[in-house]
Design an enzyme around this catalytic site. Structure first.
Site, PDB file in Angstrom:
ATOM      1  CD  GLU A 275      20.951  -8.839  -9.064  1.00 24.94           C
ATOM      2  OE1 GLU A 275      19.702  -8.933  -9.032  1.00 24.94           O
ATOM      3  OE2 GLU A 275      21.584  -8.827 -10.119  1.00 24.94           O
ATOM      4  CE1 TYR A 318       3.726  -5.207  -4.444  1.00 32.88           C
ATOM      5  CE2 TYR A 318       4.643  -3.956  -2.616  1.00 32.88           C
ATOM      6  CZ  TYR A 318       4.608  -4.261  -3.963  1.00 32.88           C
ATOM      7  OH  TYR A 318       5.464  -3.615  -4.820  1.00 32.88           O
ATOM      8  CB  CYS A 345     -10.431  10.115  -1.233  1.00 37.72           C
ATOM      9  SG  CYS A 345     -10.105  11.766  -0.629  1.00 37.72           S
ATOM     10  CD  GLU A 346      -7.410   4.940  -3.956  1.00 38.38           C
ATOM     11  OE1 GLU A 346      -7.300   3.703  -3.893  1.00 38.38           O
ATOM     12  OE2 GLU A 346      -6.933   5.629  -4.853  1.00 38.38           O
TER      13      GLU A 346
HETATM   14  N1  LLP Z   1      17.448  -8.018  -8.199  1.00 43.19           N
HETATM   15  C1  LLP Z   1      16.446  -7.824  -9.072  1.00 43.19           C
HETATM   16  C2  LLP Z   1      16.674  -8.107 -10.488  1.00 43.19           C
HETATM   17  C3  LLP Z   1      15.191  -7.365  -8.621  1.00 43.19           C
HETATM   18  O1  LLP Z   1      14.196  -7.185  -9.491  1.00 43.19           O
HETATM   19  C4  LLP Z   1      14.992  -7.117  -7.234  1.00 43.19           C
HETATM   20  C5  LLP Z   1      13.700  -6.647  -6.720  1.00 43.19           C
HETATM   21  C6  LLP Z   1      16.080  -7.299  -6.363  1.00 43.19           C
HETATM   22  C7  LLP Z   1      17.284  -7.772  -6.875  1.00 43.19           C
HETATM   23  C8  LLP Z   1      15.992  -7.042  -4.885  1.00 43.19           C
HETATM   24  O2  LLP Z   1      15.058  -7.843  -4.252  1.00 43.19           O
HETATM   25  P1  LLP Z   1      14.957  -7.801  -2.630  1.00 43.19           P
HETATM   26  O3  LLP Z   1      16.251  -8.339  -2.088  1.00 43.19           O
HETATM   27  O4  LLP Z   1      14.760  -6.398  -2.241  1.00 43.19           O
HETATM   28  O5  LLP Z   1      13.792  -8.655  -2.348  1.00 43.19           O
HETATM   29  N2  LLP Z   1       8.100  -3.339  -4.087  1.00 43.19           N
HETATM   30  C9  LLP Z   1       8.088  -4.687  -3.575  1.00 43.19           C
HETATM   31  C10 LLP Z   1       9.361  -5.428  -3.884  1.00 43.19           C
HETATM   32  C11 LLP Z   1       9.696  -5.466  -5.360  1.00 43.19           C
HETATM   33  C12 LLP Z   1      11.019  -6.126  -5.673  1.00 43.19           C
HETATM   34  C13 LLP Z   1      11.411  -5.919  -7.087  1.00 43.19           C
HETATM   35  N3  LLP Z   1      12.684  -6.469  -7.462  1.00 43.19           N
HETATM   36  C14 LLP Z   1       7.796  -4.655  -2.078  1.00 43.19           C
HETATM   37  O6  LLP Z   1       7.610  -3.579  -1.511  1.00 43.19           O
HETATM   38  O7  LLP Z   1       7.702  -5.708  -1.445  1.00 43.19           O
END
Ligand code: LLP
Length: 422
Positions: A275, A318, A345-346
């Site tokens: 995924e 992050y 404004c932060e």
């Molecule tokens: N599968 C599930 C169940 C997930 O919760 C996620 C991401 C993915 C796959 C995909 O993960 P990736 O391959 O994109 O790392 N907003 C954060 C990242 C949050 C990821 C949440 N879940 C950022 O900007 O770094």
């Protein structure tokens, strides 16, 4: 941030063969710009490094859910990992086959489950016994059978930041290993549930293969144990999380990951799902912004952009660093230190501190790189700033794939109750 599809041509930053300066002029700033061919290339590359175990690549739509983006991957045969009714609808509209959609998430509602059944969604990754019972009830109500993978929590720490690490015991995700058998038993007993396998997703922005190896060992052992007890485990969903180099780190070790899958998972003879989200789209996107103003204090030189933390949350959320570059290269020599900030404004509305760039003037264009993932999807309207438009480039063609919302339309959503006079 530079690659075959994002390069300077005669001193001007281009996405494929389109000049960002021209796009910015026509679309206005800030705007997100994506490379069609980069997304395609990323998918094909992943497919080829994973060829020896040919998984279903279910794109994690939360990384970038513009229907035009999902459509590129749909055309290449991708599935989708989704977590809401909105993401299901986007994926299906983009042309993802319903059978290739995996419905994840700890908080699926009954309405979302029934909607998913009505649309023939292929797999449900469940994260609690209560959810399993709710899913069965929705399946009974819609007269469907749910293919279920039990997401286990392997108690492995991974990921680029504590806020995106999902596989440790205290995290809300997955079913504790010790309870996995209970979940499988319940699944086997429930009338409209078809237990197909297990799933795991340990975090995001992971740069190292070691936590995956740990998680694979755990899930492989559990598979053997559950099979011995008579449960059918035909599918293993290995999750996403492949990191990308934001800050000149080494690339994610895909070859070592593939070796680990081949060694630990493939011998089980299961259908494999992965995924990925970020790794497919992050380096295909730029946030293009114009400098509203420069400001000098005795301590700092600020470049104040028209993009802000609401448009790109990752630095504020992050402490993420994103590469930055001027859209038009300056001819003059010399470098200066800039704090590159937005107008919100932060103090957290800061894209880079003490960033080395040539002299910058107001009205100059700056591109913030590696923002194709978790850029537009995390954006919000804080400070009453409309969401920024998105543009897709393919070769020398480009098109706005989501226009800038009209401020009047945004304001018209708010209603003053007719009883509010005091
Ligand atoms: N599968 C599930 C169940 C997930 O919760 C996620 C991401 C993915 C796959 C995909 O993960 P990736 O391959 O994109 O790392 N907003 C954060 C990242 C949050 C990821 C949440 N879940 C950022 O900007 O770094």
């Amino acid at each position: 941030m530079f690659n075959e599809d994002i390069q300077y041509v005669s001193g001007e930053l281009c996405v494929e063969n389109a000049s960002l300066a021209r796009i910015a002029e026509k679309t206005g700033t800030p705007c997100y710009v994506y490379s069609f061919n980069r997304i395609k290339r990323n998918f094909l590359e992943l497919e080829s490094v994973f060829a020896s175990f040919s998984p279903l690549i279910a794109y994690a739509v939360k990384a970038n859910s513009n229907i035009a983006v999902i459509n590129i991957l749909a055309q290449l045969g991708a599935g989708a990992d989704v977590v809401s009714m909105g993401e299901i609808r986007r994926s299906l509209t983009a042309g993802i086959a319903p059978g290739k959609v995996v419905f994840s998430g700890v908080g699926k509602t009954g309405t979302e489950m029934e909607f998913a059944f009505g649309n023939g969604i292929g797999q449900y990754n469940i994260e609690s016994l209560e959810e399993l019972h709710d899913l069965n009830a929705a399946a009974v109500a819609t007269r469907r059978i749910a293919n279920v993978a039990v997401r286990v929590n392997p108690d492995v720490a991974a990921g680029g930041h504590a806020k995106i690490s999902t596989g440790r015991s205290p995290d809300k995700f997955g079913i504790p290993l010790a309870m996995a058998e209970d979940a499988c038993r319940a699944a086997a007993e429930l009338s409209n549930i078809n237990l197909t396998g297990l799933g795991v997703h340990i975090g995001s922005q992971i740069m190292d293969v070691a936590p995956y190896v740990d998680a694979f060992r755990v899930i492989a052992c559990k598979t053997v144990e559950l099979r011995e007890k008579g449960y059918t485990i035909n599918t293993l969903d290995l999750g996403g999380g492949f990191g990308i180099p934001y800050d000149n780190e080494k690339k994610f070790p895909y070859a070592a990951y593939s070796d680990a899958v081949r060694e630990l998972i493939q011998p089980l003879g299961v259908r494999i799902i992965v995924e990925p989200g970020r790794s497919l789209v992050a380096d295909a996107g730029l946030l293009v912004s114009r400098a509203v103003r420069t400001k000098e204090t005795p301590l700092r030189k600020f470049l104040i952009l028209d993009a802000a933390m609401n448009d790109l949350m990752r630095p504020a959320l992050y402490d993420a660093t994103h590469p930055l570059a001027p859209v038009v290269m300056a001819d003059e020599p010399g470098a200066e230190l800039w704090d590159i900030v937005g107008p919100v404004c932060e103090t957290s509305d800061t894209f880079a501190r003490q960033h080395v760039m040539k002299r910058q003037d107001r009205d100059g264009l700056v591109a913030i790189g590696l923002t194709g993932a978790y850029g537009a999807t995390l954006a919000n309207e804080y400070n009453s700033r409309p969401l920024v438009p998105e543009v897709m480039v393919k070769g020398s063609e480009w098109k706005v794939i989501r226009p800038r919302p009209d401020l009047a339309e945004i304001l018209s959503r708010d209603q003053i109750p007719d009883w509010s006079q005091n």
